[in-house]
Design an enzyme around this catalytic site. Sequence first.
Site, PDB file in Angstrom:
ATOM      1  CB  CYS A  80      -0.770   0.087   1.139  1.00 42.00           C
ATOM      2  SG  CYS A  80      -2.290  -1.187   1.337  1.00 42.00           S
ATOM      3  CG  HIS A  81       0.556   3.483   2.113  1.00 44.70           C
ATOM      4  ND1 HIS A  81      -0.638   2.974   2.793  1.00 44.70           N
ATOM      5  CD2 HIS A  81      -0.402   4.431   1.233  1.00 44.70           C
ATOM      6  CE1 HIS A  81      -1.469   3.315   2.502  1.00 44.70           C
ATOM      7  NE2 HIS A  81      -1.508   4.296   1.651  1.00 44.70           N
TER       8      HIS A  81
END
Lengths: 408, 175
Positions: free
Chosen positions: B139-140
Amino acid sequence: MSGHSTYQPQSGFMKWMERRLPIGGLVHSSFVAYPTPRNLNYWWTFGGILSFMLGVQIITGVVLAMHYTPHADLAFKSVETIMRDVNYGWLLRYLHATGASMFFIAVYIHIFRGMYYGSYKEPREVLWILGVIIYLLMMATGFLGYTLPWGQMSFWGATVITNFFSAFPGIGEPLVTWLWGGYGVGSPTLNRFFSLHYLLPFVIAGVVILHVWALHVAGQNNPTGIDPKSDKDTVPFTPYATVKDGFMIVCFCILFAWFAFYLPNYLGHADNYVPANPAVTPAHIVPEWYYLPFYAILRAIPNKLLGVLALFGSIGILAFLPWLDTSKVKSARYRPLYRQFFWLFFAVCIGLGWLGAKPAEGIYVVLARILTVYYFAHFIIILPLLGIFEKTKPLPNSISESVLGSKA
Amino acid sequence: MTTVSSAEHTRRDFLYIATGAIGAVGAAAVVVPLIAQMNPDASTIAAGAPIEVDLAPVAEGQIIKVFWRSKPIFISHRSKKEIEAAQKVDLGSLPDPQPDSARVKPGHDQWLVVVGICTHLGCIPLAHQGQYEGWFCPCHGSVYDTSGRIRQGPAPANLPLPPYAFVSDTKIRIG
């Protein structure tokens, strides 16, 4: 502004009604005799478009709720049933889903119009703040609604957004458990999100009434930013504004229909047609397009709590805009420097939106940091200083003079 | 002359304050069930009872995923190389310093049991990926090492350890 003294009920029934509930007079003074500045351009029609879109979303949403099941095991299937089995279900769902995007397109134009023409300035501060509240409610409603189809993006979007609240020290974990109603996003979460998604549009409608009320007390701003001084500066709402708003609603419906019929999934994500799976996160989680600038701000900051605070701050700062902009002149027409900074700010918002859709790595992170700093600097450095140093152009004496020239 | 009586406390003032106070307590009492109903219900809590996991079929180098309280639990059967990599890290260089010995049970160095939820915003990291051969969150971009410790990226903390104990050498109870 001039009150409802001009309303004369014609029929016997309306005369009877007017003495008991003066709703005819209210409608007449608000939407018929109400004086609107004669120089309003088409950017002023988006309030009407937004009211129309709120109506569209409520009507399509209420009928979709008749076929939808808010349960983790059944939600995805019930949405597919709407698409395949329910009469015109595909149309109603696509109208509702693309309608959300149309709603946000209209609200962003509406907000940038207010920024360009200084519509938030005295005496319209409360009007503006009510608008920020509506925008926040719209974002919450959009997020809750996106969870309901219970696809992969629904599930993981809900997980990421609810985890924002885990950033708060001490209360974070119990707060998130309370929001979920479980130890993770699950059926109880979906059920309450559905309940709130049904509720919030009516809260929005309530705040819209306050917004319109505040508008009708302060009067509309206009492209010159100066107040109407005489009857020559205004025209009655009906037929002038009603017809203009109506025309633009029809034009907007063409765009709306184009998306609903030809590109219904263009603004969505293919991953959301995969049923929610708590064991697998999609490779690339991206929120809906209308949240992307804020998502970029969140990811630009390497600290979790500060990132979440920056995200909320980037929206919250809008509420303080009437006091951060120190210039006495409202309209960017007469503010040569502000006009340039306005378009720069607009470009930064678009840039943040573009970065929000990119993976958070390498040059994208650096760019997102630069643009995030500029986003906040626009509000807390540039706007306060511009009001002091900018040399504004001379304002016209009246609205009619700006339209007709000095012979008016 | 006429304002003298208002400066004195009367029985009526007492009744006003007492009524208001009871009203406030009543309103606060009504809020309790309205807030509490949103917390996990009895069936959700019951479903979160401890589970037992048999480790015998997990091969060296393999990571399995089990669910407990709707959270994925990663159980990693670490190789010698992975254990060494986790142990020789300079603690000063870690964002959330914790020795490897504090993350496993004594005498069970080869078993790492962590909650498989990225401490950033709750995504599920991918196993055997990233620069430290531990986990990588898609995701990040948070990177975890073979001890589940955060090494890079926006996540603020190491992958948390669930409460668990060894029932026998090849069986653990989570919860």
